[in-house]
Design a protein around this motif. Structure first.
Motif, PDB file in Angstrom:
ATOM      1  N   GLU A  30     108.754  63.229  44.198  1.00 54.48           N
ATOM      2  CA  GLU A  30     109.052  62.217  43.189  1.00 54.48           C
ATOM      3  C   GLU A  30     109.923  62.766  42.062  1.00 54.48           C
ATOM      4  OE1 GLU A  30     108.273  59.042  43.682  1.00 54.48           O
ATOM      5  OE2 GLU A  30     107.408  59.692  45.578  1.00 54.48           O
ATOM      6  N   THR A  31     110.245  64.048  42.115  1.00 53.76           N
ATOM      7  CA  THR A  31     111.072  64.682  41.089  1.00 53.76           C
ATOM      8  C   THR A  31     112.474  64.895  41.647  1.00 53.76           C
ATOM      9  OG1 THR A  31     110.726  66.992  41.720  1.00 53.76           O
ATOM     10  CG2 THR A  31     109.000  65.953  40.369  1.00 53.76           C
ATOM     11  N   PRO A  32     113.414  65.350  40.803  1.00 52.95           N
ATOM     12  CA  PRO A  32     114.756  65.664  41.329  1.00 52.95           C
ATOM     13  C   PRO A  32     114.739  66.755  42.398  1.00 52.95           C
ATOM     14  CG  PRO A  32     114.831  65.447  38.958  1.00 52.95           C
ATOM     15  CD  PRO A  32     113.382  65.406  39.346  1.00 52.95           C
ATOM     16  N   PHE A  33     113.647  67.555  42.465  1.00 56.47           N
ATOM     17  CA  PHE A  33     113.563  68.579  43.501  1.00 56.47           C
ATOM     18  C   PHE A  33     113.317  67.975  44.878  1.00 56.47           C
ATOM     19  CE2 PHE A  33     112.472  71.078  39.713  1.00 56.47           C
ATOM     20  CZ  PHE A  33     113.388  72.098  39.844  1.00 56.47           C
ATOM     21  N   GLY A  34     112.892  66.720  44.914  1.00 60.19           N
ATOM     22  CA  GLY A  34     112.565  66.080  46.181  1.00 60.19           C
ATOM     23  C   GLY A  34     113.693  66.103  47.196  1.00 60.19           C
ATOM     24  N   GLU A  35     114.893  65.772  46.777  1.00 60.84           N
ATOM     25  CA  GLU A  35     115.999  65.760  47.738  1.00 60.84           C
ATOM     26  C   GLU A  35     116.358  67.166  48.192  1.00 60.84           C
ATOM     27  OE1 GLU A  35     120.322  65.466  45.757  1.00 60.84           O
ATOM     28  OE2 GLU A  35     119.064  63.699  45.441  1.00 60.84           O
ATOM     29  N   TRP A  36     116.137  68.163  47.352  1.00 57.24           N
ATOM     30  CA  TRP A  36     116.395  69.542  47.784  1.00 57.24           C
ATOM     31  C   TRP A  36     115.415  69.940  48.876  1.00 57.24           C
ATOM     32  CZ3 TRP A  36     116.501  71.597  42.148  1.00 57.24           C
ATOM     33  CH2 TRP A  36     117.683  71.158  41.538  1.00 57.24           C
ATOM     34  N   LEU A  37     114.162  69.517  48.723  1.00 53.86           N
ATOM     35  CA  LEU A  37     113.155  69.858  49.725  1.00 53.86           C
ATOM     36  C   LEU A  37     113.442  69.177  51.052  1.00 53.86           C
ATOM     37  CD1 LEU A  37     109.945  69.795  47.567  1.00 53.86           C
ATOM     38  CD2 LEU A  37     111.234  71.779  48.357  1.00 53.86           C
ATOM     39  N   ASP A  38     114.155  68.090  51.008  1.00 52.52           N
ATOM     40  CA  ASP A  38     114.521  67.393  52.236  1.00 52.52           C
ATOM     41  C   ASP A  38     115.794  67.962  52.849  1.00 52.52           C
ATOM     42  OD1 ASP A  38     112.335  65.687  52.277  1.00 52.52           O
ATOM     43  OD2 ASP A  38     113.314  64.234  50.970  1.00 52.52           O
ATOM     44  N   GLY A  39     116.227  69.102  52.344  1.00 52.55           N
ATOM     45  CA  GLY A  39     117.361  69.794  52.951  1.00 52.55           C
ATOM     46  C   GLY A  39     118.719  69.306  52.506  1.00 52.55           C
ATOM     47  N   ARG A  40     118.778  68.687  51.328  1.00 55.51           N
ATOM     48  CA  ARG A  40     120.063  68.206  50.838  1.00 55.51           C
ATOM     49  C   ARG A  40     120.398  68.804  49.467  1.00 55.51           C
ATOM     50  NH1 ARG A  40     117.410  63.704  52.537  1.00 55.51           N
ATOM     51  NH2 ARG A  40     117.132  62.962  50.426  1.00 55.51           N
ATOM     52  N   PRO A  41     120.252  70.120  49.322  1.00 55.37           N
ATOM     53  CA  PRO A  41     120.560  70.697  48.013  1.00 55.37           C
ATOM     54  C   PRO A  41     122.062  70.716  47.751  1.00 55.37           C
ATOM     55  CG  PRO A  41     120.139  72.427  49.590  1.00 55.37           C
ATOM     56  CD  PRO A  41     119.873  71.117  50.304  1.00 55.37           C
ATOM     57  N   ASP A  42     122.406  70.763  46.507  1.00 51.72           N
ATOM     58  CA  ASP A  42     123.807  70.900  46.115  1.00 51.72           C
ATOM     59  C   ASP A  42     124.084  72.391  45.978  1.00 51.72           C
ATOM     60  OD1 ASP A  42     126.322  70.871  45.094  1.00 51.72           O
ATOM     61  OD2 ASP A  42     125.859  69.554  43.404  1.00 51.72           O
ATOM     62  N   ARG A  43     124.435  73.021  47.084  1.00 57.07           N
ATOM     63  CA  ARG A  43     124.613  74.479  47.087  1.00 57.07           C
ATOM     64  C   ARG A  43     125.767  74.921  46.198  1.00 57.07           C
ATOM     65  NH1 ARG A  43     122.967  73.643  52.568  1.00 57.07           N
ATOM     66  NH2 ARG A  43     120.832  74.381  52.730  1.00 57.07           N
ATOM     67  N   ASP A 110     117.348  74.524  56.308  1.00 55.81           N
ATOM     68  CA  ASP A 110     116.198  73.925  55.625  1.00 55.81           C
ATOM     69  C   ASP A 110     115.817  74.650  54.343  1.00 55.81           C
ATOM     70  OD1 ASP A 110     115.931  71.881  57.499  1.00 55.81           O
ATOM     71  OD2 ASP A 110     114.625  73.088  58.783  1.00 55.81           O
ATOM     72  N   ILE A 111     116.637  75.594  53.916  1.00 57.74           N
ATOM     73  CA  ILE A 111     116.407  76.274  52.637  1.00 57.74           C
ATOM     74  C   ILE A 111     116.906  75.363  51.531  1.00 57.74           C
ATOM     75  CG2 ILE A 111     117.088  78.222  51.199  1.00 57.74           C
ATOM     76  CD1 ILE A 111     117.211  79.896  53.799  1.00 57.74           C
ATOM     77  N   ALA A 112     116.002  74.999  50.646  1.00 59.58           N
ATOM     78  CA  ALA A 112     116.343  74.078  49.566  1.00 59.58           C
ATOM     79  C   ALA A 112     116.975  74.794  48.376  1.00 59.58           C
ATOM     80  CB  ALA A 112     115.096  73.331  49.109  1.00 59.58           C
ATOM     81  N   LEU A 113     116.553  76.033  48.144  1.00 59.13           N
ATOM     82  CA  LEU A 113     117.016  76.746  46.964  1.00 59.13           C
ATOM     83  C   LEU A 113     116.788  78.233  47.165  1.00 59.13           C
ATOM     84  CD1 LEU A 113     117.995  76.429  43.964  1.00 59.13           C
ATOM     85  CD2 LEU A 113     115.577  76.278  43.328  1.00 59.13           C
ATOM     86  N   ILE A 114     117.683  79.046  46.659  1.00 54.41           N
ATOM     87  CA  ILE A 114     117.502  80.494  46.590  1.00 54.41           C
ATOM     88  C   ILE A 114     117.540  80.861  45.124  1.00 54.41           C
ATOM     89  CG2 ILE A 114     118.480  82.753  47.121  1.00 54.41           C
ATOM     90  CD1 ILE A 114     119.629  81.574  49.683  1.00 54.41           C
ATOM     91  N   VAL A 115     116.481  81.543  44.655  1.00 50.45           N
ATOM     92  CA  VAL A 115     116.379  81.945  43.264  1.00 50.45           C
ATOM     93  C   VAL A 115     116.342  83.468  43.226  1.00 50.45           C
ATOM     94  CG1 VAL A 115     115.047  81.788  41.124  1.00 50.45           C
ATOM     95  CG2 VAL A 115     115.097  79.845  42.704  1.00 50.45           C
ATOM     96  N   ILE A 123     112.906  82.123  48.236  1.00 50.47           N
ATOM     97  CA  ILE A 123     113.392  81.041  49.077  1.00 50.47           C
ATOM     98  C   ILE A 123     112.472  79.852  48.843  1.00 50.47           C
ATOM     99  CG2 ILE A 123     113.676  80.241  51.464  1.00 50.47           C
ATOM    100  CD1 ILE A 123     115.698  82.400  50.724  1.00 50.47           C
ATOM    101  N   VAL A 124     113.031  78.711  48.523  1.00 47.98           N
ATOM    102  CA  VAL A 124     112.242  77.497  48.332  1.00 47.98           C
ATOM    103  C   VAL A 124     112.509  76.579  49.509  1.00 47.98           C
ATOM    104  CG1 VAL A 124     111.784  75.530  46.826  1.00 47.98           C
ATOM    105  CG2 VAL A 124     112.425  77.747  45.827  1.00 47.98           C
ATOM    106  N   THR A 125     111.433  76.201  50.189  1.00 49.73           N
ATOM    107  CA  THR A 125     111.551  75.311  51.344  1.00 49.73           C
ATOM    108  C   THR A 125     110.235  74.579  51.580  1.00 49.73           C
ATOM    109  OG1 THR A 125     112.096  75.149  53.698  1.00 49.73           O
ATOM    110  CG2 THR A 125     110.922  77.140  53.004  1.00 49.73           C
ATOM    111  N   ALA A 126     110.323  73.371  52.051  1.00 52.40           N
ATOM    112  CA  ALA A 126     109.139  72.614  52.459  1.00 52.40           C
ATOM    113  C   ALA A 126     108.982  72.652  53.976  1.00 52.40           C
ATOM    114  CB  ALA A 126     109.247  71.165  51.986  1.00 52.40           C
ATOM    115  N   ARG A 127     109.829  73.420  54.641  1.00 50.98           N
ATOM    116  CA  ARG A 127     109.838  73.401  56.112  1.00 50.98           C
ATOM    117  C   ARG A 127     109.564  74.765  56.733  1.00 50.98           C
ATOM    118  NH1 ARG A 127     114.808  69.291  56.347  1.00 50.98           N
ATOM    119  NH2 ARG A 127     113.592  67.403  56.012  1.00 50.98           N
TER     120      ARG A 127
END
Length: 148
Positions: A30-43, A110-115, A123-127
């Motif tokens: 429900e947050t802006p992170f939601g679309e990143w977790l679905d594999g659509r991050p703005d790399r 399926d990596i949503a974010l690398i910090v 690595i941030v991922t829901a998968r």
């Protein structure tokens, strides 16, 4: 917003969300992170270092997460096994019980974010697909044995 400000904001917010587990997945979506977790991050908004690391990763990546039975499955993982093993021993992460290490595989896509800012190789991922879970052992003795 320029890229540097965006990266600062992104990593600041993400680190304040520390402790998010897979059980919190619906709330995160429900947050802006939601679309990143679905594999659509703005790399393109990632740091140059994170982009470079992503480009060098294989198609299937091995990742690790240290925790406890209640939080061993979550969104934040590390590329470094030793870093993941250290998490259950850190102040703020320590809980009663046996510290565990999960090893998982995730498709690169399926990596949503690398910090990289906190030196965690995060690595941030829901998968993540967990392939094994083991007790974290230090000096030949399983940690957490005296916490029962």
């Amino acid at each position: 917003m320029d890229r540097d400000k965006w990266l600062y904001l992104l990593t600041s917010i993400w680190h304040r969300m520390n402790g998010i587990t897979a059980a919190d997945d619906d709330a995160i979506r429900e947050t802006p992170f939601g679309e990143w977790l679905d594999g659509r991050p703005d790399r393109e908004m990632w740091s140059d270092e994170a982009q470079g690391l992503y480009d060098r990763l294989p198609d299937v990546v091995t990742i690790y997460r240290g925790g406890y039975e209640t939080n061993i499955r979550g969104l934040c993982w590390s590329l470094d096994r030793e870093i993941a093993e250290s998490f259950p021993t850190l102040n703020g992460h320590r809980k009663p019980g046996q510290p565990l290490l999960a090893e998982a595989r995730v498709r690169k896509q399926d990596i949503a974010l690398i910090v990289l800012e906190a030196d965690e190789l995060e690595i941030v991922t829901a998968r993540a697909r967990v392939v094994s879970t083991s007790h974290i052992v230090a000096r030949g003795v399983a940690l957490g044995q005296d916490d029962k």
